[in-house]
Design an enzyme around this catalytic site. Structure first.
Site, PDB file in Angstrom:
ATOM      1  N   ASP A   1      -5.528  -3.490  -2.052  1.00 51.25           N
ATOM      2  CA  ASP A   1      -5.346  -2.020  -2.364  1.00 51.25           C
ATOM      3  C   ASP A   1      -3.833  -1.829  -2.781  1.00 51.25           C
ATOM      4  O   ASP A   1      -3.603  -0.874  -3.612  1.00 51.25           O
ATOM      5  CB  ASP A   1      -5.843  -1.297  -1.044  1.00 51.25           C
ATOM      6  CG  ASP A   1      -4.582  -1.880   0.249  1.00 51.25           C
ATOM      7  OD1 ASP A   1      -4.080  -2.708   0.294  1.00 51.25           O
ATOM      8  OD2 ASP A   1      -4.699  -0.895   1.141  1.00 51.25           O
TER       9      ASP A   1
ATOM     10  N   GLU B   1       0.944  -1.199   0.114  1.00 50.60           N
ATOM     11  CA  GLU B   1       0.180   0.074  -0.098  1.00 50.60           C
ATOM     12  C   GLU B   1       0.930   1.152  -0.037  1.00 50.60           C
ATOM     13  O   GLU B   1       0.732   2.122  -0.856  1.00 50.60           O
ATOM     14  CB  GLU B   1      -0.851   0.012   1.237  1.00 50.60           C
ATOM     15  CG  GLU B   1      -1.554   1.338   1.559  1.00 50.60           C
ATOM     16  CD  GLU B   1      -1.859   1.529   3.005  1.00 50.60           C
ATOM     17  OE1 GLU B   1      -2.754   0.978   3.281  1.00 50.60           O
ATOM     18  OE2 GLU B   1      -1.074   2.569   3.559  1.00 50.60           O
TER      19      GLU B   1
END
Lengths: 665, 342
Positions: free
Chosen positions: B106, B49
């Protein structure tokens, strides 16, 4: 040559390499197609000259090798420090970062230079070098993360990672193939190294890597690529020894039944030479595993010489036990018994086996003492039981009973210890304990249940349920007179006293007294009074005495009934049976009932062997039944011992036989 | 975003929306020389991330050198998975550094999105190719259909219906809606537009509770979404990003309105979704600016001036602050005018 190696690497990655191609690179010649990554044009010498100015000769060499690989026709400049070359400091910095393995920094520096100078184009050489450097890092990270498809894919795209100089990459690729069920291609990678790389350490490590990932059978083609080491011996000798150790260890862990002769003899000759204790012991255990305890003992003795201590003593003791030499085993372990639970247990096993030896050994006091110490410390029921039988065998029933008692305390479920306590208590006339054991164990143990019963079969006293486990001690069962203690209260009993006025124990004592005075009929009445006692021992003694009295009265049938009135020890039962059947035989013979005389003798023979007097009686019985031949055989045997009574019988039998034959019978 | 290119990607404006000074500050705090984005609020570890945010912010700041460094690190250290996605956790003091090879979607989405933007902005087809490969992997590995809705799972391992009793479990803050049109341009064969719509639908459903806000981790095993087992039943640090992502994707007021519930007097609220009670006020400027931006978009009230100034605290808050500033400068510049310090 470099191009050829690349081709081999590619072939390996595609799974096309074979030992043949790997072993004979020259056969393909140098005419192979150019390697796909080969560069054209002029090499970027920035890094080379930079490293040279830094005096970093190692990197200079690496850089020359790298450029030569990229540009096969290129020759390094004669003078790397010549002033005819003006480097760009920014590019030098990038190469410096590259040289430090800071590929991210180098990438950033290139982008920064491009931003500052849009005309700047990094050389193919620089970009390719960075690609390869990053691919190497990524390959190692993927390998660490067990992402093996990534490893193989990076290797396929970046064959320049796969060189002897970066052998770790090759190892990781081999592992990736093996872990993804492409073992043959993994083997090709190892073969590639062993065919092309010369560093002895790398070669040895390569086979070790393969060992950790592949079964033994797959290693043989790699071991076949062995070259002689500097000392003339094969370079893989240490590995072959490791393999031999592994093979033998696998047998010991039960994975396979036997190691190959080659492995065994390799380790044997090495161990004899080097005296490495672990190897000696490994061979010792292997010999024991292979049911060669004498060999095992020899190896463990060598191990003890090289490394005296618990490990060697342990193996030696096991070997000695296998050889049925418990005394030496006990001795070997004496110093280490407390070292571990396992050694304590082994020591007590040896001690138990030593005590149970047949014939019983006379142990030195110090040996016996330490066995006792260890048994007590360990609360070991088996050893205590053996100490019991040992004491019993040396006619110390009191001590025996104590040991058996201890054994049953430590292990209340141990039938052999209970049986030992039964036997010893019986010998001690402890009828209370005898009865307790019988009531507690009769349901579980036939021999305890049957103990003391006149089964008609000679009851053998064996210390353990399974004679195979420990030899039965010799416990003599002989006919003996009643114990002195039973008669110790003997006193004058000439005057008549009504048995009913006496206590049970007084009546018992008076009964024995009357027996001594040869007044069995009076004795019967006193023994009858004693039989009313509540004490088991008194009743048992009384029944015995009464049976003896009836025998003296010539009433064997009554004796049988009397004997059943109370539990008797096996010993007394035997004794009574012998006396009863002797009396019965004599009585029958006297009234001319020869058949019953023989029957009684046969019964008696189950309890005790016939001596000459009864043998002669038997022979005369046969004689009277006209079984002259049997009579003659017995008379002859007894006469041969010098027993005069039999000589007349032999004459009579022979005469009868002669008359019989003359008459044509 | 007025100008959209053939790939569906917004063209970079002439001027970076994150200033050189802001970016310099961010780099000094959170980006190492080796291209590693350091999560200082989380034991200084790194994750996919963070690398994705770093790449995205580098593009928005138009900093090619830093982008190159972060990408080199990301590629060599995290992009090692056989399926082409990134391992999610990296720790400097551990060997090997990758301490969890599972991915976090993500991170993968942010990395691919940033690569696609970089490929477009700097005309580097190999970065576009790298983005396409990740997006293909996401489409192949991470999609799940739940009652007719196509969704992106949070990670490859541990979230599906077969891997946990209350699965599938999703994390709605992992759905970065602004990437959908970009991904659609890269891999037209995957219905990214539909996926984004389905995700929006599930997001709305997940907010039907006492708090009116979706829990960070949502179990979809039954018709009615519920908090997933083993996670606090809260709208927390994960989901405070949702209104930011919605705003950045150009979502309308009806989708943004529910999130005004997370805006408290003095920061964003961490909320227990089972009771609707606030558990904590998140007061770092990077968090507060999301609430202020949301408020401005819904009511026209300008973002306070102090929140417009970048002064980094934690990696996460600082990242969100720059992304919010990027959004405001790009799509809602009126919110930045007339702001006064509180």
């Amino acid at each position: 040559m470099k191009a050829l190696l690349r081709l081999l690497v590619l072939a390996m990655l595609l799974g096309q390499a074979s030992t043949a191609t790997a072993q004979a690179p020259a056969a393909s010649g140098e005419t192979a197609a150019p390697a796909p990554t080969a560069q054209t044009g002029t090499p970027d010498e920035t890094a080379l000259r930079y490293f040279a100015r830094q005096g970093d000769t190692k990197r200079v060499e690496a850089e020359i090798a790298r450029l030569k690989a990229l540009y096969p026709d290129w020759q390094p400049p004669a003078n790397l420090l010549a002033n005819d070359y003006t480097p760009d400091p920014a590019i030098e910095h990038i190469w410096e970062l590259y040289g430090q393995g800071d590929f991210a920094g180098a990438r950033a520096a290139i982008a920064a230079k491009q931003s500052a100078d849009p005309a700047f184009t990094p050389s193919e050489d620089l970009l390719h070098s960075l690609d390869v450097g990053e691919a190497g890092v990524r390959l190692r990270n993927a390998s660490d993360a067990a992402q093996y498809e990534t490893v193989v894919s990076i290797a396929a795209q970046t064959p320049e990672l796969l060189t002897c100089a970066s052998v770790d990459n090759l190892w990781r690729v081999a592992e990736a193939f093996i872990k993804t069920d492409k073992t043959p291609r993994g083997l090709d990678a190892y073969k590639y190294i062993l065919t092309n790389c010369t560093d002895p350490q790398i070669r040895l490590a390569t086979v070790q890597k393969a060992m950790s990932l592949l079964p033994r059978a797959d290693l043989d083609p790699l071991l076949a690529l062995e070259r002689p080491g500097p000392d003339g011996a094969g370079e893989f000798t240490p590995i072959r020894l490791d393999l031999a150790r592994d093979a033998i260890a696998e047998v010991l862990t039960g994975k396979v039944g036997k190691a190959s002769d080659a492995d065994v003899s390799l380790l044997e000759s090495s161990a004899r030479q080097t005296k490495v204790p672990d190897d000696l012991r490994l061979l010792g255990w292997y010999a024991l595993n292979q049911k060669k305890p004498a060999d095992g003992r020899d190896w463990f003795e060598m191990a003890t010489a090289a490394d005296p201590g618990a490990l060697s003593a342990h193996g030696l003791a096991v070997a000695l036990l296998d050889l049925d030499r418990p005394g030496e085993a006990e001795q070997a372990l004496a110093a280490y018994s407390g070292d571990s639970e396992e050694l304590t247990s082994l020591y007590l096993t040896a001690a138990s086996a030593l005590l149970a030896q047949d014939p019983r050994p006379e142990l030195k006091p110090e040996v016996l003492d330490r066995i006792v110490q260890e048994t007590m410390a360990a609360h070991n029921a088996k050893a205590a039981q053996e100490l019991g039988w040992y004491a019993y065998a040396f006619e110390q029933p009191q001590t025996a009973a104590q040991w058996f008692k201890l054994a049953t305390t430590w292990d209340p479920q141990d039938e052999p210890s209970a049986y030992g306590l039964l036997v010893a208590s019986d010998a001690l006339k402890d009828t209370q304990t005898v009865r307790e054991i019988k009531s507690q164990w009769s349901a579980k143990s036939a021999r305890i249940a049957n103990f003391g019963q006149a089964t008609g079969k000679r009851s053998e006293i064996t210390p353990t349920a399974s004679p195979a486990e420990a030899p039965a001690p010799k416990v003599a069962v002989t006919s003996t007179p009643p114990p002195a203690s039973a008669r110790s209260s003997s006193r004058s009993c000439a005057t008549f006293v009504s048995p009913g006025s006496l206590s049970a124990s007084q009546a018992l004592a008076r009964g024995w007294c009357l027996m001594d005075l040869e007044r069995p009929a009076d004795a019967v009445a006193n023994f009858a009074r004693a039989l009313e006692s509540s004490a088991g021992q008194v009743r048992s003694d009384a029944a015995y005495g009464q049976a003896l009295a009836y025998i003296r009265l010539g009433l064997p049938d009554y004796a049988m009934v009397a004997a059943a009135a109370a539990p008797l020890t096996q010993k007394r039962i035997n004794e009574l049976q012998i006396a009863i059947h002797t009396k019965a035989a004599l009585a029958a013979y006297e009234i001319g009932d020869y058949k019953n005389a023989l029957r009684a003798l046969d019964e008696r023979a189950r309890y005790a062997p016939e001596q000459n007097d009864l043998l002669t009686l038997r022979a005369w019985s046969y004689y009277h039944l006209r079984r002259y031949r049997e009579a003659q055989q017995i008379f002859a045997a007894v006469a041969a011992t010098g027993y005069q009574d039999a000589v007349a019988g032999l004459d009579a039998a022979q005469t009868a036989l002669r008359i019989q034959s003359e008459r044509g019978f | 975003m007025a100008c959209v290119t053939a790939t569906g990607l917004a063209a970079s404006p002439a001027e970076p929306t994150i200033t050189a000074q802001e970016w310099q500050t961010y780099r000094n705090h959170f980006v190492s020389a080796e291209g590693r984005v350091v999560d200082n609020g989380n034991n200084n570890l790194s994750h996919s991330e963070g690398q994705g945010y770093g790449l995205l912010l580098a593009v928005l700041a138009q900093d090619r050198p830093t982008f190159e460094a972060i990408w080199s690190f990301t590629r060599t250290e995290l992009m090692v998975r056989d399926d082409g996605l990134a391992a999610w956790r990296w720790e400097e003091d551990k060997s090997p550094h990758v301490t969890d090879t599972n991915n976090a979607s993500d991170g993968d989405i942010l990395i691919a999105y940033a690569l696609a933007m970089a490929g477009e902005a700097w005309n580097e087809p190999e970065k576009t190719d790298a983005a396409r490969r990740i997006v293909e992997s996401l489409g192949r590995e991470m999609l799940v259909e739940v009652r007719g809705n196509m969704l992106v799972l949070p990670g490859k391992d541990g979230f599906s219906a077969t891997q946990r009793p209350d699965g599938p479990v999703v994390n709605p803050s992992y759905w970065i809606f602004e990437a959908a049109p970009v991904f659609a341009g890269l891999t037209p064969q995957i219905a990214w537009a539909r996926i984004a719509e389905d995700e929006m639908k599930v997001l709305a459903l997940a907010g039907e509770n006492a708090a009116g806000l979706p829990p960070d981790w949502v179990s979809l095993s039954s018709r009615k979404p519920k908090p997933a087992e083993g996670f606090p039943p809260e709208f927390g640090y994960n989901n405070i990003r949702i209104p930011l992502y919605l705003m950045r994707s150009g979502a309308g007021p009806e989708r943004l309105a529910p999130y005004i519930r997370m805006v408290g007097e003095d920061g964003l609220l961490r909320v227990d979704v089972t009771t609707g009670e606030a558990k904590e006020h998140l007061t770092e400027p990077g968090y507060r600016i999301i609430g202020a931006a949301l408020n401005c978009v819904l009511t026209g009230e300008p973002v306070p001036a102090d929140l417009q100034a970048f002064s980094p605290t934690s990696y996460f808050a600082a990242t969100l602050q720059l992304l919010t500033l990027d959004f405001l400068r790009r799509d809602a510049p009126m919110c930045l005018e007339g702001g006064t310090a509180r």
